[in-house]
Write an enzyme that holds these catalytic residues in place. Sequence first.
Site, PDB file in Angstrom:
ATOM      1  N   SER A  51       0.802  -1.222   0.000  1.00  0.00           N
ATOM      2  CA  SER A  51       0.000   0.000   0.000  1.00  0.00           C
ATOM      3  C   SER A  51       0.832   1.269   0.000  1.00  0.00           C
ATOM      4  CB  SER A  51      -0.928   0.015   1.215  1.00  0.00           C
ATOM      5  OG  SER A  51      -0.166  -0.074   2.394  1.00  0.00           O
ATOM      6  N   HIS A  90       1.485   3.757   6.880  1.00  0.00           N
ATOM      7  CA  HIS A  90       0.899   4.702   5.939  1.00  0.00           C
ATOM      8  C   HIS A  90       1.366   6.107   6.263  1.00  0.00           C
ATOM      9  CE1 HIS A  90      -2.760   2.090   4.561  1.00  0.00           C
ATOM     10  NE2 HIS A  90      -1.622   1.740   4.013  1.00  0.00           N
ATOM     11  N   ASP A 116      -7.550   6.172   5.019  1.00  0.00           N
ATOM     12  CA  ASP A 116      -7.711   4.949   5.792  1.00  0.00           C
ATOM     13  C   ASP A 116      -8.973   4.906   6.628  1.00  0.00           C
ATOM     14  OD1 ASP A 116      -4.190   4.457   6.615  1.00  0.00           O
ATOM     15  OD2 ASP A 116      -5.354   4.155   4.785  1.00  0.00           O
TER      16      ASP A 116
END
Lengths: 174, 245
Positions: A51, A90, A116
């Site tokens: 990701s 992230h 998210d």
Amino acid sequence: MFSSLASLQPRQLAAQVLNFALVLSTAFMLWKGLSVFTNSSSPIVVVLSGSMEPAFERGDLLFLWNRGMDTQVGEIVVYNVRGKDIPIVHRVVRRFGGGSAPLQLLTKGDNNAADDTELYARGQDYLERSKDVVGSVVGYVPFVGYVTILLSEYPWLKTAMLGFMALTVVLQRE
Amino acid sequence: MHSSLVRIQNVFGYFTSVAFAVAAAVAVSVLLSSQTPSASLELKNVQVVKGRPHYYSTKREEYAHVKFDLDADLTSLFNWNTKQIFMYITASYPSTSPSIPPPEAVIWDAIIPSDHAPFHPNTYIHPTSKTPSKSKSKNKSKGKPYPEGASPGIVKLSNQKPKYQITDFSGKIAERENATLSLHWNVQPWVGALVWTNTNSYGRWSGLKGGVDKFDFPSLKGSETIKKEDLKTETGAEKNRGSPA
């Protein structure tokens, strides 16, 4: 092979075992010492998903630092979703709070189209810096962590590797 | 002493030591490269309209829609240890309480890989002067993350719409003063430490010159006077993997 084991006297065998235990405990203490130094429960993590590509690929090793409590937008944080044990790496895209209020962050993976919000626990719209974040990424080594991904996806590799390591340690002192 | 097992062990041990030393040298040598980043960021238009977070939501929040011009030269940030640069523009404005620092949100970002990095679909594609930025022609797939004839790190945008919407946690953003648009970057190395924007100079690394614009959010506009296209966001034509879950 077993003749070499049988020829060892009890004291030598005990010394071997002690050496082995010493190696294990040194590694453990180094890990825990690094944990204390960085103030993070897991100071070195392996990237598990794609990701954050192309910045981080699966198997990259990340070094975390958890003493910067005023996390800025653009920093890359590792956090655990409340109730789950999977760490997610992230980038912080929004922040508010801080100072006298608890700092709240919204994150998004570079390779994801949306932020998210779907990944957080039900009813949770933002991450709390003090509670959910394990650390912020400060350093990076590509690819060397892929071994741990293989070990967790193929459990028989773990037992095979441990067995092999134990065998070599015992047999080496000729 | 000279068995093949021992030899293999020695070679492997030597290999890991050398690899570690080379990686450490590469990571530290970045400090020797000189950097002179510069940028000019200008807000072109800002409107505040009431909107909804998504179609089924009942919340009506105030959204700010901006257009900006960006002229950035980050080519000196690309050294031998740069894998990619993540450029991003943030909007921040003072919070309602003096003891709380200003909230900040990313409104636009771009992933600019170095020329040596292997191709990845999740890369920014710079709009060219030939194709208008709204069209999705086949030329997009061959686009580069920098304008024609330039090198990675040069970004020239005009009247660019952001990628993400600007809204405040409280739902109210109209008439907030002293807001700032600022350019930042995050250099991703091949190995070593990640670095972010520096406005101060450290040795050979000059701080960023420019890249900040101050403005005030205007008052709420009725939706009848706004053109629908002005309210849309615009991605950088990168191909990411979709939704996170």
